[in-house]
Design a protein around this motif. Structure first.
Motif, PDB file in Angstrom:
ATOM      1  N   LEU A 110       0.816  -1.213   0.000  1.00  0.00           N
ATOM      2  CA  LEU A 110       0.000   0.000   0.000  1.00  0.00           C
ATOM      3  C   LEU A 110       0.852   1.266   0.000  1.00  0.00           C
ATOM      4  O   LEU A 110       0.349   2.342  -0.314  1.00  0.00           O
ATOM      5  CB  LEU A 110      -0.946   0.005   1.203  1.00  0.00           C
ATOM      6  CG  LEU A 110      -2.091  -1.015   1.136  1.00  0.00           C
ATOM      7  CD1 LEU A 110      -2.977  -0.887   2.354  1.00  0.00           C
ATOM      8  CD2 LEU A 110      -2.904  -0.844  -0.129  1.00  0.00           C
ATOM      9  N   VAL A 111       2.127   1.129   0.370  1.00  0.00           N
ATOM     10  CA  VAL A 111       2.996   2.297   0.236  1.00  0.00           C
ATOM     11  C   VAL A 111       3.088   2.691  -1.232  1.00  0.00           C
ATOM     12  O   VAL A 111       3.411   3.833  -1.559  1.00  0.00           O
ATOM     13  CB  VAL A 111       4.412   2.050   0.811  1.00  0.00           C
ATOM     14  CG1 VAL A 111       4.337   1.678   2.276  1.00  0.00           C
ATOM     15  CG2 VAL A 111       5.155   0.975   0.021  1.00  0.00           C
ATOM     16  N   GLY A 112       2.788   1.710  -2.118  1.00  0.00           N
ATOM     17  CA  GLY A 112       2.780   2.010  -3.539  1.00  0.00           C
ATOM     18  C   GLY A 112       1.723   3.036  -3.901  1.00  0.00           C
ATOM     19  O   GLY A 112       1.909   3.828  -4.827  1.00  0.00           O
ATOM     20  N   SER A 113       0.606   3.032  -3.158  1.00  0.00           N
ATOM     21  CA  SER A 113      -0.433   4.025  -3.404  1.00  0.00           C
ATOM     22  C   SER A 113       0.084   5.416  -3.096  1.00  0.00           C
ATOM     23  O   SER A 113      -0.085   6.363  -3.882  1.00  0.00           O
ATOM     24  CB  SER A 113      -1.666   3.729  -2.538  1.00  0.00           C
ATOM     25  OG  SER A 113      -2.208   2.484  -2.863  1.00  0.00           O
ATOM     26  N   TRP A 114       0.717   5.556  -1.930  1.00  0.00           N
ATOM     27  CA  TRP A 114       1.282   6.854  -1.566  1.00  0.00           C
ATOM     28  C   TRP A 114       2.384   7.248  -2.530  1.00  0.00           C
ATOM     29  O   TRP A 114       2.489   8.411  -2.937  1.00  0.00           O
ATOM     30  CB  TRP A 114       1.828   6.798  -0.130  1.00  0.00           C
ATOM     31  CG  TRP A 114       2.387   8.102   0.319  1.00  0.00           C
ATOM     32  CD1 TRP A 114       1.707   9.275   0.500  1.00  0.00           C
ATOM     33  CD2 TRP A 114       3.763   8.384   0.612  1.00  0.00           C
ATOM     34  NE1 TRP A 114       2.579  10.275   0.905  1.00  0.00           N
ATOM     35  CE2 TRP A 114       3.835   9.753   0.978  1.00  0.00           C
ATOM     36  CE3 TRP A 114       4.925   7.619   0.610  1.00  0.00           C
ATOM     37  CZ2 TRP A 114       5.036  10.362   1.336  1.00  0.00           C
ATOM     38  CZ3 TRP A 114       6.126   8.223   0.973  1.00  0.00           C
ATOM     39  CH2 TRP A 114       6.174   9.576   1.335  1.00  0.00           C
ATOM     40  N   SER A 115       3.204   6.279  -2.926  1.00  0.00           N
ATOM     41  CA  SER A 115       4.268   6.544  -3.889  1.00  0.00           C
ATOM     42  C   SER A 115       3.695   7.052  -5.205  1.00  0.00           C
ATOM     43  O   SER A 115       4.214   7.994  -5.809  1.00  0.00           O
ATOM     44  CB  SER A 115       5.071   5.258  -4.130  1.00  0.00           C
ATOM     45  OG  SER A 115       5.977   5.415  -5.195  1.00  0.00           O
ATOM     46  N   SER A 116       2.592   6.435  -5.654  1.00  0.00           N
ATOM     47  CA  SER A 116       1.962   6.841  -6.914  1.00  0.00           C
ATOM     48  C   SER A 116       1.431   8.265  -6.822  1.00  0.00           C
ATOM     49  O   SER A 116       1.602   9.073  -7.740  1.00  0.00           O
ATOM     50  CB  SER A 116       0.821   5.884  -7.273  1.00  0.00           C
ATOM     51  OG  SER A 116       1.311   4.581  -7.479  1.00  0.00           O
ATOM     52  N   PHE A 117       0.763   8.581  -5.706  1.00  0.00           N
ATOM     53  CA  PHE A 117       0.243   9.938  -5.523  1.00  0.00           C
ATOM     54  C   PHE A 117       1.386  10.953  -5.530  1.00  0.00           C
ATOM     55  O   PHE A 117       1.317  11.988  -6.201  1.00  0.00           O
ATOM     56  CB  PHE A 117      -0.530  10.049  -4.207  1.00  0.00           C
ATOM     57  CG  PHE A 117      -1.669   9.083  -4.077  1.00  0.00           C
ATOM     58  CD1 PHE A 117      -2.339   8.619  -5.205  1.00  0.00           C
ATOM     59  CD2 PHE A 117      -2.066   8.624  -2.837  1.00  0.00           C
ATOM     60  CE1 PHE A 117      -3.393   7.717  -5.095  1.00  0.00           C
ATOM     61  CE2 PHE A 117      -3.123   7.729  -2.707  1.00  0.00           C
ATOM     62  CZ  PHE A 117      -3.781   7.272  -3.844  1.00  0.00           C
TER      63      PHE A 117
END
Length: 403
Positions: A262-269
């Protein structure tokens, strides 16, 4: 018609709809990833063969997207995406009743075809409807949704498999996805900038030729191929070392470790916003470096270092993919944006299928260290592609214009 701007009601509806679509697509696509070991044991096949439940779906997804983009140009964006999500959810429900490995693979092939309708068109829909100055941020939300979808699918299936069976797990996921598909159809605004184009083989061939002969676009396609390839390889086979000494983790615990994706979500944003202001090549390079460090940390033998490695690896991958996928829309000419997006995704998911499958041989012969070495080499090759992209005069000019 004006473009949709940040803060409007239509903008919020698009964000919610893209999140739901990503949730369905990537939950179903990657939910069997934590079950590869279980499939290998139950159906008496090797790890690389068991990984076909992922590879078959992603390969058919990649090929099918080429055709879907053609039909969407004639039939419209929202309708094709909605049908894709409904059909995929129904097939997921049917697959829960599989009693043989071959039947499961056949249904996964069909799921790969039906899945193509959402990711092949979502990027094009966003590029058509959202204001160009905001596209990086919105693309970050879309890509972040893929991380959430993959996480929900893996965790839900892992937990329900431990409590009941993988049959029950896939059934529940299919029903949940069907409900999300209905909400997607209800909330997504209709296309305002879509211009129907009659289905023409000549027109489609011209569009794909334009996308494949552009050297800058081709480099980005290859970057996507390698990025998803190494990402799927790591998470396909991660369960093997974690389920063995000294970790001996259960299926449920292994599934919940995917929460770190889910850190990928923050990374994407984050990187989606940065891509609107900074060098895209530099941002992709940073993502590659973080992924490489993360992969090496999984060799430490310490569970906490391994978790830290997973976090860095996921963060770096989603950063690179977000920036690369958003770059396609900035480079491709308007008439061929949908074809360029489809070609990027063709390479992207083919990398998932081929590289993910090939990584199983390194696991079988060289164990986890071999898998990490394989990933490391491919990440270095990816970095060289980014470096080559920055050296092209046209690419350099484009980067300066974006700063």
């Amino acid at each position: 018609m004006p473009y949709i701007e940040i803060g409007s009601s239509a903008y919020r509806r698009i964000l919610l709809s893209m999140l739901l679509g990503s949730l369905v697509t990537f939950a179903i696509l990657y939910s069997p990833q934590t079950l590869i070991g279980a499939f290998a044991e139950q159906f008496h096949v090797s790890p690389s063969t068991a990984s076909f439940v992922i590879s078959f779906a992603t390969l058919m997804l990649a090929v099918s997207m080429l055709f879907v983009s053609v039909f969407s140009n004639a039939w419209g964006r929202k309708g094709v995406m909605s049908i894709s999500l409904f059909a995929t959810s129904v097939l997921a429900i049917i697959s829960s009743f599989s009693n043989s490995f071959h039947l499961l693979l056949a249904l996964r092939l069909l799921e790969g075809i039906s899945l193509a309708g959402f990711p092949a068109i979502a990027m094009t829909y966003l590029n058509e409807e959202i204001s160009p100055r905001s596209i990086g941020r919105v693309m970050g939300v879309y890509v972040g949704g893929t991380a959430i979808g993959g996480f929900v699918g893996r965790v839900l299936v892992s937990a329900l498999t431990d409590l009941f069976s993988w049959h029950v797990a896939l059934l529940v996921l299919g029903i949940f996805s069907l409900l999300c598909s209905i909400c997607f159809w209800m909330y997504l605004p209709k296309s305002q900038h879509f211009q129907p184009i009659s289905i023409s083989f000549k027109h489609s061939l011209t569009g794909f030729k334009s996308g494949i002969t552009n050297k800058k676009l081709l480099s980005i396609y290859l970057i996507g191929f390698l990025l998803l390839g190494v990402y799927v390889t790591l998470f396909n086979y991660l369960g093997y070392p974690l389920s063995q000494p000294p970790y001996n983790l259960s299926q449920t615990v292994i599934g919940f470790l995917f929460i770190f994706q889910l850190v990928g979500s923050w990374s994407s944003f984050l990187f989606g916003k940065l891509a609107d202001k900074h060098s895209r090549a530099g941002l992709i390079g940073l993502g590659i470096a973080l992924s490489l460090i993360g992969a090496l940390l999984t060799l430490s033998g310490n569970l906490y270092f391994m978790i830290a490695g997973l976090i860095l690896f996921a963060f770096g991958f989603f950063a690179g993919h977000t920036v690369a996928s958003g770059w396609i829309g900035r480079i491709a000419p308007a008439p061929s944006k949908s074809y360029a997006s489809s070609l990027y995704l063709l390479f992207y998911y083919t990398g998932s299928s081929l590289v993910g499958w090939f990584g199983g041989f390194f696991l079988a012969s060289l164990h986890w260290g071999g898998v990490v070495a394989f990933i490391g080499v491919l990440l270095i090759v990816t970095a060289l592609l980014v470096l080559q992209l920055t050296r092209e005069p046209a690419a350099q000019h484009h980067v300066r214009m974006e700063k």
